[in-house]
Motif scaffolding. Structure first.
Motif, PDB file in Angstrom:
ATOM      1  N   SER A 116     -13.895 -15.199 -30.942  1.00 29.02           N
ATOM      2  CA  SER A 116     -14.846 -15.187 -29.836  1.00 29.02           C
ATOM      3  C   SER A 116     -15.891 -16.293 -30.011  1.00 29.02           C
ATOM      4  N   TRP A 119     -14.416 -19.628 -29.193  1.00 33.77           N
ATOM      5  CA  TRP A 119     -14.257 -19.805 -27.745  1.00 33.77           C
ATOM      6  C   TRP A 119     -15.588 -20.214 -27.114  1.00 33.77           C
ATOM      7  N   LYS A 120     -16.653 -19.546 -27.497  1.00 31.20           N
ATOM      8  CA  LYS A 120     -17.965 -19.863 -26.934  1.00 31.20           C
ATOM      9  C   LYS A 120     -18.403 -21.272 -27.303  1.00 31.20           C
ATOM     10  N   HIS A 124     -18.685 -22.804 -23.659  1.00 26.06           N
ATOM     11  CA  HIS A 124     -20.004 -22.606 -23.061  1.00 26.06           C
ATOM     12  C   HIS A 124     -20.718 -23.939 -22.902  1.00 26.06           C
ATOM     13  N   ALA A 142     -23.404 -16.075 -20.723  1.00 20.46           N
ATOM     14  CA  ALA A 142     -23.730 -17.165 -21.645  1.00 20.46           C
ATOM     15  C   ALA A 142     -24.099 -16.687 -23.039  1.00 20.46           C
ATOM     16  N   THR A 144     -24.045 -15.612 -26.771  1.00 19.73           N
ATOM     17  CA  THR A 144     -23.124 -16.044 -27.818  1.00 19.73           C
ATOM     18  C   THR A 144     -23.068 -15.110 -29.017  1.00 19.73           C
ATOM     19  N   GLU A 170     -17.854 -13.130 -22.121  1.00 21.08           N
ATOM     20  CA  GLU A 170     -18.278 -14.521 -22.235  1.00 21.08           C
ATOM     21  C   GLU A 170     -17.473 -15.482 -21.375  1.00 21.08           C
ATOM     22  N   THR A 171     -16.324 -15.055 -20.872  1.00 24.03           N
ATOM     23  CA  THR A 171     -15.552 -15.938 -19.999  1.00 24.03           C
ATOM     24  C   THR A 171     -16.100 -15.957 -18.581  1.00 24.03           C
ATOM     25  N   HIS A 384     -31.113 -15.321 -27.910  1.00 27.79           N
ATOM     26  CA  HIS A 384     -30.037 -16.287 -27.733  1.00 27.79           C
ATOM     27  C   HIS A 384     -30.464 -17.690 -28.140  1.00 27.79           C
TER      28      HIS A 384
END
Length: 584
Positions: A116, A119-120, A124, A142, A144, A170-171, A384
């Motif tokens: 994950s 991917w971010k 992102h 958004a 993370t 997150e997608t 974040h």
């Protein structure tokens, strides 16, 4: 390269490994599972058998560590080796105390968390400065970090890589929920006071959506009057319901009606969906039988039967309280819940996760409550950092034009003060972590808070009178344990992270931040002399409080961290923590 796995590159994964090992060192040290030793000039050393980890770190109040991921060096028998989060668990597993039969599952959850993160890092694009002006759902997608305390926080065991692309929060992907018709005599729909079944379904499906489901039933020769409608996750239908409940599908107890128009978007909690095409409609929370952060994410029909009544009671209490109204504090009621119980698993003499696979609830949307000039963002966003390490909260403070101390004082009045008041005035405790609150921002400042996830995560900690339908939430504990609703869930669970971010960004020193926390609690006491007895009983400004540990819960049992029916008895402690907001 396969677009589903284009994030799984050596460079990206190396960065994800370092970030997760930094978090693991920080949180396991915070929970006193590991004891790094000073190595001079802000550097530390951690010896784990033949493996040694050297790193730079800052320490903050509440034994909070901020480890620099780029500084970590791992050697094994004197030879430098790659920094690897799974190997870190292998190196530390004896100290972590993970049962042997669950060790592989925890390492698998670490692998999924790394996937994950990669991917971010790859996909992102929004910076923290961008998020200051982004929509509620753009901010939601958004995020993370996942949970700030748990190390293995994005397990999602059961999802394939294609499922991740379709359904992970997150997608930011649009999802269309599936709908089942379930036999009325095998199900229970619980509704808030004054809400009828027809009103509920029309509000959540629209006239056209409801008519479409009724027509599909009639086309199958079935009478809509004999059925209730239940939304399910697409993954849940394909992977669990159509297989695990195949006999019930075959006998017509579960009738798959397909999708209804209207896109939804997964929230950080992964099984809760926001209706992006109809934002005035309710969130939908569905059962999802994946293993994620210490639980299979099902929903219990028996447990949820009282959920609307509990939410009605909590909402009425909040709405009738003058202090809470003055602070703008509100709750999002879970006003409808449905569970199907006609399966063989409910006829067995023992409970299991199989009883929690066909259920759903609806929660109010905060959108209709917004006034002109207000916008929404999850409170988790305050912790974040974007891909360049820039904190979102720092950009909010800058955009507001306020000094950092004034911004934080306003935020604490919106967040901390109502929680203190609920505990002192009503013996009422929430689970107020970042994902459970929606901030209402005006001019980039959080001016009021909206609490959600009431049915599962609220408790009355005394023997005060309660309606019979609400009795489930009573959890009588001593005042020291009850005070952990502020000490652990707010101070240790959220504010220690926020304070360190503000300090690291040069916005507010630790002592100044915690002085504002103390002033907020003391200010409430000064304004409410009639609650002096409760304030003395709970003593939120005491010198120290019990150190309740989250990762220790997950490490002890990665399959079920706590018993939801008796959460207090499930807690694991590691001594006490000095209270940084204590009286001088």
């Amino acid at each position: 390269m396969d677009p589903l796995t284009d994030h799984l590159t050596p460079a990206t994964m190396a960065r994800a490994h370092r970030a997760l090992v930094a978090k693991a060192v920080a949180e396991y040290a915070h929970e006193r599972l590991l004891a790094p030793q000073p190595d001079g000039d802000g550097r530390w050393r951690l010896d784990l058998g033949p493996a040694t980890y050297a790193f730079a770190a800052r320490r903050h109040p509440l034994e909070h560590w901020v480890v620099d991921p780029t500084s970590i060096r791992r050697t094994v028998d004197g030879t430098e080796r790659p920094v690897d989060a799974q190997d870190f668990v292998v190196d530390a597993h004896t100290l972590l105390g993970i049962p042997d039969h669950l060790l592989a599952l925890y390492v698998e959850e670490v692998a999924s968390t790394l996937a994950s993160a990669a991917w971010k890092l790859t996909h992102h694009r929004l910076s923290s400065a961008d998020l200051v002006h982004a929509s509620h759902q753009e901010v939601e997608a958004a995020m993370t970090e996942g949970h700030p305390g748990f190390v293995a926080c994005n397990g999602r065991i059961g999802f394939g890589v294609d499922d991740f692309a379709r359904y992970a929060p997150e997608t930011g992907a649009d999802v269309r929920l599936h709908w089942l018709a379930v036999r009325r005599d095998e199900a229970r729909l619980s509704l808030a006071a004054g809400l009828t079944e027809e009103e509920h379904y029309r509000a959540e499906l629209g006239d056209d959506g409801l008519a479409a489901l009724e027509k599909r039933l009639r086309d199958l020769g079935l009478d809509p009057a004999d059925h209730l409608y239940l939304p399910v996750h697409p993954w849940q239908w394909t992977n669990r319901i159509a297989i695990t409940f195949a006999p019930d599908v075959a006998r017509g107890a579960l009738v798959h009606l397909g999708e209804v128009e209207g896109a939804h978007r997964a929230q950080q909690s992964i099984r809760t969906f926001f209706p992006v095409d109809h934002p005035e409609r309710s969130y939908v929370k569905v059962a999802l039988a994946i293993q994620n952060m210490g639980f299979v994410r099902g929903l219990s029909p028996a447990y949820m039967e009282a959920t609307p009544a509990i939410n009605d009671w909590v909402a009425a209490l909040v709405d009738d309280d003058e202090e809470l109204c003055s602070l703008g504090f509100t709750v999002l009621r879970e006003h409808a819940a449905i569970g199907w119980t006609g399966d063989a698993y409910h006829r067995l003499p023992v409970a299991s996760a199989h009883r929690k696979m066909v259920a759903a609830l609806w929660r109010e949307s905060p959108v209709p409550r917004l006034a002109e000039g207000e916008r929404l963002a999850t409170m988790a966003a305050l912790l974040h950092r974007d891909a360049d390490g820039v904190p979102y909260v720092a950009e909010l403070v800058a955009a507001s034009g306020l000094p950092a101390d004034a911004w934080v004082a306003t935020y604490l009045r919106a967040y901390l003060r109502p929680l203190v008041h609920c505990l002192l005035a009503h013996d009422l405790a929430f689970m107020p972590h970042g994902e459970n609150l929606v901030m209402v921002l005006r001019d980039h400042v959080p001016v009021r808070m909206v609490m959600k996830d009431i049915g599962e995560e609220v408790a009355v900690v005394s023997d005060r009178p309660l309606p019979a339908a609400v009795e489930r939430i009573r959890s009588v504990v001593g005042p020291d344990l009850a005070a952990l609703a502020i000490h652990t869930d707010v101070m240790d669970g959220f504010l220690r992270h926020l304070g360190a971010i503000l300090s690291g960004a040069g916005l507010l020193a630790d002592h100044a931040f915690w002085a504002l926390v103390r002033d907020c609690i003391a200010g409430h006491a000064a304004d409410h002399p009639g609650l002096a007895g409760a304030a003395a009983t709970y003593d939120l400004l005491r010198p120290a409080f019990a150190h309740s540990c989250l990762n220790r819960l997950q490490l002890r049992n990665t399959l079920q961290m706590v018993d939801l029916a008796d959460q207090a008895d499930s807690l694991v402690f590691a001594g006490t923590l000095a209270n940084p907001a204590a009286r001088p």
